[in-house]
Design an enzyme around this catalytic site. Structure first.
Site, PDB file in Angstrom:
ATOM      1  N   HIS A  60     -53.635  22.378  11.270  1.00 10.71           N
ATOM      2  CA  HIS A  60     -54.495  22.832  12.364  1.00 10.71           C
ATOM      3  C   HIS A  60     -54.897  21.647  13.233  1.00 10.71           C
ATOM      4  O   HIS A  60     -55.691  20.806  12.817  1.00 10.71           O
ATOM      5  CB  HIS A  60     -55.729  23.522  11.760  1.00 10.71           C
ATOM      6  CG  HIS A  60     -56.693  24.099  12.744  1.00 10.71           C
ATOM      7  ND1 HIS A  60     -57.194  25.382  12.629  1.00 10.71           N
ATOM      8  CD2 HIS A  60     -57.267  23.588  13.865  1.00 10.71           C
ATOM      9  CE1 HIS A  60     -58.035  25.626  13.628  1.00 10.71           C
ATOM     10  NE2 HIS A  60     -58.095  24.551  14.398  1.00 10.71           N
ATOM     11  N   HIS A 101     -59.204  31.183  14.690  1.00 12.20           N
ATOM     12  CA  HIS A 101     -60.463  30.446  14.585  1.00 12.20           C
ATOM     13  C   HIS A 101     -61.513  31.523  14.335  1.00 12.20           C
ATOM     14  O   HIS A 101     -61.758  32.354  15.218  1.00 12.20           O
ATOM     15  CB  HIS A 101     -60.813  29.747  15.893  1.00 12.20           C
ATOM     16  CG  HIS A 101     -60.063  28.477  16.144  1.00 12.20           C
ATOM     17  ND1 HIS A 101     -58.735  28.423  16.429  1.00 12.20           N
ATOM     18  CD2 HIS A 101     -60.508  27.182  16.152  1.00 12.20           C
ATOM     19  CE1 HIS A 101     -58.372  27.163  16.608  1.00 12.20           C
ATOM     20  NE2 HIS A 101     -59.418  26.387  16.450  1.00 12.20           N
ATOM     21  N   GLU A 110     -66.847  30.289  13.331  1.00 14.26           N
ATOM     22  CA  GLU A 110     -67.129  28.855  13.414  1.00 14.26           C
ATOM     23  C   GLU A 110     -68.581  28.656  13.858  1.00 14.26           C
ATOM     24  O   GLU A 110     -68.860  28.254  14.990  1.00 14.26           O
ATOM     25  CB  GLU A 110     -66.154  28.163  14.384  1.00 14.26           C
ATOM     26  CG  GLU A 110     -66.268  26.653  14.338  1.00 14.26           C
ATOM     27  CD  GLU A 110     -65.308  25.951  15.290  1.00 14.26           C
ATOM     28  OE1 GLU A 110     -64.461  26.617  15.896  1.00 14.26           O
ATOM     29  OE2 GLU A 110     -65.436  24.717  15.429  1.00 14.26           O
ATOM     30  N   HIS A 120     -55.137  20.255  17.716  1.00 13.64           N
ATOM     31  CA  HIS A 120     -55.230  20.672  19.137  1.00 13.64           C
ATOM     32  C   HIS A 120     -54.663  19.540  19.986  1.00 13.64           C
ATOM     33  O   HIS A 120     -55.413  18.781  20.613  1.00 13.64           O
ATOM     34  CB  HIS A 120     -56.688  20.923  19.539  1.00 13.64           C
ATOM     35  CG  HIS A 120     -57.310  22.101  18.872  1.00 13.64           C
ATOM     36  ND1 HIS A 120     -57.324  23.354  19.439  1.00 13.64           N
ATOM     37  CD2 HIS A 120     -57.930  22.228  17.674  1.00 13.64           C
ATOM     38  CE1 HIS A 120     -57.937  24.210  18.627  1.00 13.64           C
ATOM     39  NE2 HIS A 120     -58.317  23.541  17.541  1.00 13.64           N
ATOM     40  N   ASN A 153     -59.900  18.703  15.784  1.00 10.54           N
ATOM     41  CA  ASN A 153     -59.984  17.948  17.035  1.00 10.54           C
ATOM     42  C   ASN A 153     -59.943  16.442  16.805  1.00 10.54           C
ATOM     43  O   ASN A 153     -60.457  15.938  15.811  1.00 10.54           O
ATOM     44  CB  ASN A 153     -61.273  18.319  17.760  1.00 10.54           C
ATOM     45  CG  ASN A 153     -61.304  19.797  18.095  1.00 10.54           C
ATOM     46  OD1 ASN A 153     -61.773  20.599  17.286  1.00 10.54           O
ATOM     47  ND2 ASN A 153     -60.779  20.154  19.240  1.00 10.54           N
TER      48      ASN A 153
HETATM   49 ZN   LIG Z   1     -59.460  24.271  15.942  1.00 10.32          ZN
END
Ligand SMILES: [Zn+2]
Length: 397
Positions: free
Chosen positions: A54, A204, A207, A56, A304
């Site tokens: 996972h 996602h 969260e 980005h 991230n």
């Molecule tokens: Zn993410």
């Protein structure tokens, strides 16, 4: 190539080792030719090459332009929305490639990235991704997920266009799910599209630390209803950590029946969840121990890197792993090393499950650490990356 006196963690042994823990290996023609018990004490640690479940890569390394969002997920989302106006092939390509270069140097063999996909038409990042996927074939197996706000699927035409394009580009369908109005019918629409187009799903979900965030449970129910067991991945599930024990365990039992794969993102969860006006107490990591006990597939992933969501970090999965070990008490650590190797290989549906045995691909990390206590520190994480039976520094000095 010969490897001498390396400890192989129990969970990665795809062979009958008896009481032995330290092994000599011979690599030939890109594969592990033999694994034999070693007469020596361990001089290092051997892992299969890690897998990033996972990331980005469309937004990484942008924090100097966006600023960090100081722990507020929705403020980060707004900052990225503004920044997205500058996204085109020329601005995206260098930072997407930089992520792959970094992951490759640390030994990552496959990487799944989410791509921001907020409108029916494909984002500019998709063409870059497809070109990179071709260029990197044989080094990093690159996958993508359409990261689409769940509300976009309320528009049937928009959802259908996204699913068609994801199918064409051989990607995974996804959505950002957090306490949306009319959550159930919108999620149902996503599942219908996945079935119709033969797509895997990657969400996602939940969260945040609102106990009312129960998207995970609905996804599990819909997975069973649509017969998509083993094809659905859920990242985050932070709210599970603050729900009552009996409710959370019941949800996890349902997730296990649905064959869901759960991913915790330690750096982003620790940074975005919990208080910012005082020392945080709630930390937002999902219930890893309970999920494992319930029988779910589990991964730790990076999420991230140097963007508005998380301003620090990089693509060393052993860094992510070490943070997870410390934050979630994953001990003994080597019993959890599958969360960055075999777990994500399963989540991504890779050909090789990451177990080490004779005949397995010689895609390996040869670590300086001799045991798990040295692994959680920078010296022990010093490594030589082996791909197809050759040292990376010899292939690409
Ligand atoms: Zn993410």
């Amino acid at each position: 190539m010969e490897l001498k006196a390396l400890h192989i963690p129990r969970v990665l042994r795809g062979f009958d080792a008896g009481a032995d823990q330290v092994f000599d290996l011979r690599l030939q023609d890109g594969r592990i030719a033999s694994i034999r018990p070693s007469a020596e004490a361990a001089r290092g640690l051997l892992l299969s090459a890690p897998v990033e479940a996972h990331a980005h890569i469309d937004k990484n390394y942008t924090v100097e332009e966006t600023g960090g969002a100081q722990g507020d997920l929705f403020s980060a989302i707004r900052r990225m929305e503004v920044h997205r106006a500058s996204w085109n092939g020329a601005t995206l390509q260098p930072r997407m490639e930089r992520a792959l270069q970094e992951a490759w140097r640390f030994g990552t063999r496959a990487l799944r990235t989410h791509l921001d996909w907020g409108r029916p038409e494909a984002p500019a990042s998709l063409a870059v991704l497809e070109a990179l996927r071709d260029a990197w074939r044989g080094r990093i197996e690159l996958q993508f997920v359409a990261l689409t706000p769940l509300d976009v699927y309320a528009d049937e035409d928009a959802g259908a266009r996204i699913a068609r394009e994801v199918q064409r580009a051989q990607g995974v369908l996804g959505a950002f799910v957090y306490r949306n109005a009319d959550l159930a019918p919108k999620l149902r629409r996503v599942f219908a599209l996945a079935v119709q187009h033969g797509l895997r799903l990657d969400f996602h979900v939940d969260e945040g630390l609102d106990v009312e965030a129960r998207g995970l449970r609905q996804i599990a129910e819909l997975t069973l209803e649509h017969g998509l067991q083993g094809r659905v991945v859920c990242g985050h599930a932070c709210s599970l950590s603050v729900q009552p024990d009996d409710e959370a365990l019941e949800t996890l039992a349902l997730c296990a029946r649905a064959g869901l794969h759960l991913i915790a993102l330690p750096s982003t969860n620790l940074y975005l969840q919990g208080a910012w006006d005082r020392t945080p107490v709630q930390r937002g990591l999902t219930r890893l121990h309970e999920a494992r006990a319930a029988g779910l597939g589990l991964s730790l992933a990076t999420d991230n890197v140097q963007d508005a969501f998380y301003p620090y970090g990089g693509y060393d999965l052993l860094d992510t792993f070490a943070l997870g070990v410390q934050a979630a008490h994953l001990a003994p650590a080597l019993d959890w090393i599958d969360t960055v190797t075999m777990g994500p290989a399963q989540a991504l549906g890779l050909d090789w499950d990451g177990r080490l045995h004779e005949g397995a691909p010689a895609d390996l990390l040869w670590l300086q650490a001799r045991h798990e206590y040295e692994l959680i520190g920078p010296r022990g994480r010093a490594r030589r990356v082996i791909r197809a039976g050759r040292l990376l520094e010899e292939m690409h000095p």
